[in-house]
Design an enzyme around this catalytic site. Structure first.
Site: not given
Ligand code: FAD
Length: 303
Positions: A21, A23, A115, A225, A275
């Site tokens: 896949s 991105e 973020d 990055f 991916h």
């Molecule tokens: P989550 O996995 O939901 O949470 C990240 C961390 O936050 C957890 O591991 C934990 O430490 C903490 N946390 C979250 N919820 C809780 C809770 N309830 N209690 C305690 N701790 C908590 N960013 C963009 O802006 N745009 C994109 O298109 C984008 N695509 C991405 C694609 C992939 C495959 C990856 C790996 C990252 C991507 N990101 C993107 C980056 C991502 O937005 C950041 O890493 C962000 O800081 C975390 O988002 P997440 O959905 O991974 O968070």
């Protein structure tokens, strides 16, 4: 450690059972748009399992992400997924984006928290009327439509996670909410990924966790990055690119060999889904797919 595929693909150049896949990110301006579409055109015949389009920090690319997804839906027969973050947006705004994805024919969302608005390393503060966590976002998406949901995973744990248990709790919560696939942050030391998989499997997490492969187009950009995302740059990787700042041709050859080594080692460990973070450039990803035995399918209509 195996991802459970009974007949394992191998290095012999056949792609049976392999899935890739890709991105992409939405182009920043019209003049770089052709770079993206040339890459899509080149990679589409490899028949990826799906392609994804990122969503800029805090929704900054909302319109461009949607435009790119709509064009993919109209002009290709690729299965496309739209990334979506909930940081800094109300539920209504996020739901509106979900509906616009649905209207554009997109049925797969990479659901993310995003973020912190103050930047990586700052405390995350949910929008007062927004989804507080990715799990909440997933529940919101599923209330709107029957979307396939992919989420992030972090082989080196997310920088905000105190430890791997917390990190995997969050992954589990995302699965409980409806995620059926995770895609990892990029990594260069495969052992980190194998250990992460072992930890996840030991906790009973069984969804596919696809390795995110970043072919290194630009070492310094990658290192910057990585520093922001908490990914490690191994000393051996820095040393391979040392002295090549003004030598793009050798850099590309090194990048291809580094990524080839990485995917072959993953293949040897039974991994069959990959991916690729293409950075909108087809060349390296195409070459690595070719090494994996993945060849253009002429029946496929490209962009
Ligand atoms: P989550 O996995 O939901 O949470 C990240 C961390 O936050 C957890 O591991 C934990 O430490 C903490 N946390 C979250 N919820 C809780 C809770 N309830 N209690 C305690 N701790 C908590 N960013 C963009 O802006 N745009 C994109 O298109 C984008 N695509 C991405 C694609 C992939 C495959 C990856 C790996 C990252 C991507 N990101 C993107 C980056 C991502 O937005 C950041 O890493 C962000 O800081 C975390 O988002 P997440 O959905 O991974 O968070």
């Amino acid at each position: 450690m195996s991802e459970g595929f009974e007949s394992r693909p191998s290095r012999n150049g056949t792609s049976d059972g392999l899935r890739v896949s890709f991105e992409f990110f939405p182009p920043k301006s019209e003049d770089v748009e052709p770079v993206l579409w040339e890459s899509i055109q080149r990679l589409a015949p490899l028949d990826p399992d799906f392609v994804t389009v990122t969503y800029g920090a805090g929704g900054s690319t909302r319109e461009r992400t949607l435009f790119t997804l709509a064009r993919l839906a109209h002009e290709t027969n690729l299965r496309s997924a739209g990334h979506l973050t909930c940081v800094g947006a109300s539920r209504d705004d996020v739901d509106q984006v979900v509906r616009s994805y649905k209207n554009a024919g997109i049925h797969h969302i990479v659901a993310l928290r995003g973020d912190p608005q103050g930047g990586v390393g700052e405390r995350y503060v949910p929008h007062p009327d927004g989804y507080a966590t990715t799990a909440d976002l997933i529940r919101g998406i599923r209330a709107i439509g029957d979307f396939e949901i992919s989420v992030s995973a972090y082989p080196e744990k997310h920088p905000e996670s105190a430890n791997f248990d917390v990190d995997l709790d969050v992954l589990q919560a995302k699965i409980d909410a409806g995620a059926t696939r995770a895609i990892t942050q990029f990594f260069f030391d495969n052992d980190l990924y194998y250990r992460y998989l072992d930890r996840a499997r030991a906790r009973g997490i069984s969804i596919p966790i696809l390795p995110g492969i970043l072919p290194v187009q630009n070492f310094h950009q990658t290192a910057n990055f990585a520093a922001k995302t908490g990914a490690t740059i191994p000393v051996w990787l820095a040393s391979r690119f040392e002295g090549l700042d003004h030598d793009p041709v050798t850099r590309r050859l090194i990048a291809a060999s580094v990524a080839a080594e990485q995917v072959f080692d993953l293949l040897d460990h039974g991994i069959s889904d990959f991916h690729f973070y293409t950075m909108n450039r087809a060349e390296l990803t195409y070459a690595i797919c070719h090494l994996l035995g993945i060849r253009p399918k002429l029946v496929k209509r490209a962009a």
